[in-house]
Design an enzyme around this catalytic site. Structure first.
Site, mmCIF file in Angstrom:
data_model
loop_
_atom_site.group_PDB
_atom_site.id
_atom_site.type_symbol
_atom_site.label_atom_id
_atom_site.label_comp_id
_atom_site.label_asym_id
_atom_site.label_seq_id
_atom_site.Cartn_x
_atom_site.Cartn_y
_atom_site.Cartn_z
ATOM 1 C CE1 TYR A 35 1.145 -0.349 4.387
ATOM 2 C CE2 TYR A 35 0.189 1.848 4.350
ATOM 3 C CZ TYR A 35 0.978 0.893 4.968
ATOM 4 O OH TYR A 35 1.600 1.186 6.159
ATOM 5 C CE LYS A 145 3.201 3.305 3.232
ATOM 6 N NZ LYS A 145 3.390 3.380 4.665
ATOM 7 C CD GLU A 177 10.501 1.610 10.061
ATOM 8 O OE1 GLU A 177 10.362 2.573 9.299
ATOM 9 O OE2 GLU A 177 10.209 0.438 9.725
ATOM 10 C CG LEU A 201 8.331 2.449 4.515
ATOM 11 C CD1 LEU A 201 7.957 1.173 3.779
ATOM 12 C CD2 LEU A 201 7.088 3.244 4.847
HETATM 13 C C1 LIG Z 1 6.866 1.651 9.450
HETATM 14 C C2 LIG Z 1 6.842 3.012 8.842
HETATM 15 N N1 LIG Z 1 7.994 3.700 8.743
HETATM 16 C C3 LIG Z 1 8.028 4.941 8.209
HETATM 17 C C4 LIG Z 1 6.869 5.571 7.754
HETATM 18 C C5 LIG Z 1 6.940 6.957 7.165
HETATM 19 O O1 LIG Z 1 6.815 6.929 5.767
HETATM 20 P P1 LIG Z 1 6.196 8.182 4.979
HETATM 21 O O2 LIG Z 1 7.000 9.366 5.395
HETATM 22 O O3 LIG Z 1 6.371 7.852 3.553
HETATM 23 O O4 LIG Z 1 4.773 8.297 5.415
HETATM 24 C C6 LIG Z 1 5.651 4.884 7.827
HETATM 25 C C7 LIG Z 1 4.422 5.506 7.336
HETATM 26 O O5 LIG Z 1 3.343 5.030 7.513
HETATM 27 C C8 LIG Z 1 5.633 3.568 8.380
HETATM 28 O O6 LIG Z 1 4.479 2.871 8.460
#
Ligand SMILES: Cc1ncc(COP(=O)(O)O)c(C=O)c1O
Length: 283
Positions: A35, A145, A177, A201
């Protein structure tokens, strides 16, 4: 939940309340899908190309053909934004391996399910948060993701149960993270954030934060951060499409920067807001 908003399912735009999927969809049965969550400011999907590239990377990683060209994705996204009154929104798009008899092996015939919806951007963007540290119990392909988010959900809920908003995760003593965010720390006026690898991610908001810091000559390094460095940080913040840049003002019950948003975090929030304003001015 606004079920009267317009959603997209396999080629059709429908009220969200009228969207149905089969219980045999592999997204439902196995979490076999990926997603994207895309912020929309003033009717414009923010960094859409980066989100589409990350979607493509996730699809390649799970060996699922991209069901749409980038042009088709852009069309779906733009129509969805328009059908939901433009303005600010949070768009969600999901691709699963579709409906098939329940079997771990991939189905012989390909029929991905494509779903997209819109909801209002949350009101808590950039709000200070409290966090706890937790062992990163998730799988080892966190760069994908994936819709299979049970590890993230359990970790986020532990934070909620502790009266906090986020869990900050450590794998073998090294910062990875947040449960749904990337993490930045400041020590002696220098910013550090974990490097991109399969443990995190690759957040789009993370990329923008790094770009803004570099463009404004603020010292920033992508590197390994251990638990002591995290706990002794002068400032900590998390980034995500929904939280934007949110300062962590308490970690494991201890105030960070005296329980206030730190100066470097504030500078980056201001730069981020200016950047969004420029986009709004040109929309
Ligand atoms: C596990 C994880 N890390 C990092 C992020 C941040 O990613 P983004 O800045 O693209 O929303 C998300 C966003 O939902 C996430 O689920």
């Amino acid at each position: 939940m606004n079920t009267s908003s317009t959603a997209y399912i396999n080629g059709k735009f429908l009220p969200l309340s009228e969207v149905t999927i089969s219980p045999l969809d592999r997204g439902f049965i196995f979490g076999d899908g990926v997603y994207e969550a895309i912020p929309v400011y003033a009717g414009l999907a923010f960094r859409l190309d980066s989100h589409l590239q990350r979607l493509e990377n996730s699809l390649i990683a799970i060996r699922l053909d991209n069901p749409c060209s980038n042009e088709q994705w852009r069309d779906i996204v733009n129509q969805l934004i328009e059908k939901n009154q433009s303005g600010d929104q949070s768009l969600y798009i999901q691709v699963t391996r579709g409906v098939a008899e329940r079997d771990h092996a991939f189905p012989a015939t390909k029929s991905a399910t494509v779903f997209a919806m819109s909801k209002p951007l949350p009101a808590y963007q950039q709000e200070p948060i409290k966090a706890i540290t937790r062992k990163d119990i998730r799988w080892q392909w966190c760069h994908i993701k994936s819709t299979a988010l049970l590890g993230n959900l359990l970790l986020r809920q532990e934070a909620i149960d502790a009266g906090c908003q986020e869990s900050i995760l450590l794998r073998d003593g090294i910062l990875t993270e947040g449960a749904a965010s990337n993490v930045f720390i400041v020590k002696n006026n220098k910013i550090f954030t974990p490097e991109k690898n399969n443990n995190i991610l690759p957040g789009i908001t993370r990329d923008i934060t790094i770009e803004l810091a570099k463009e404004n000559n603020i010292d920033i390094t992508e590197t390994k951060i251990n638990e002591q460095e995290l706990l002794n940080a002068d400032e900590i913040w998390v980034t995500s499409a929904t939280k934007e840049i949110a300062p962590v003002i308490e970690l494991n019950g201890k105030p960070i920067n005296g329980g206030e948003t730190g100066p470097i975090c504030q500078t980056l929030q201001n730069l981020f807001n200016q950047f969004k304003q420029t986009l709004r001015d040109h929309s």
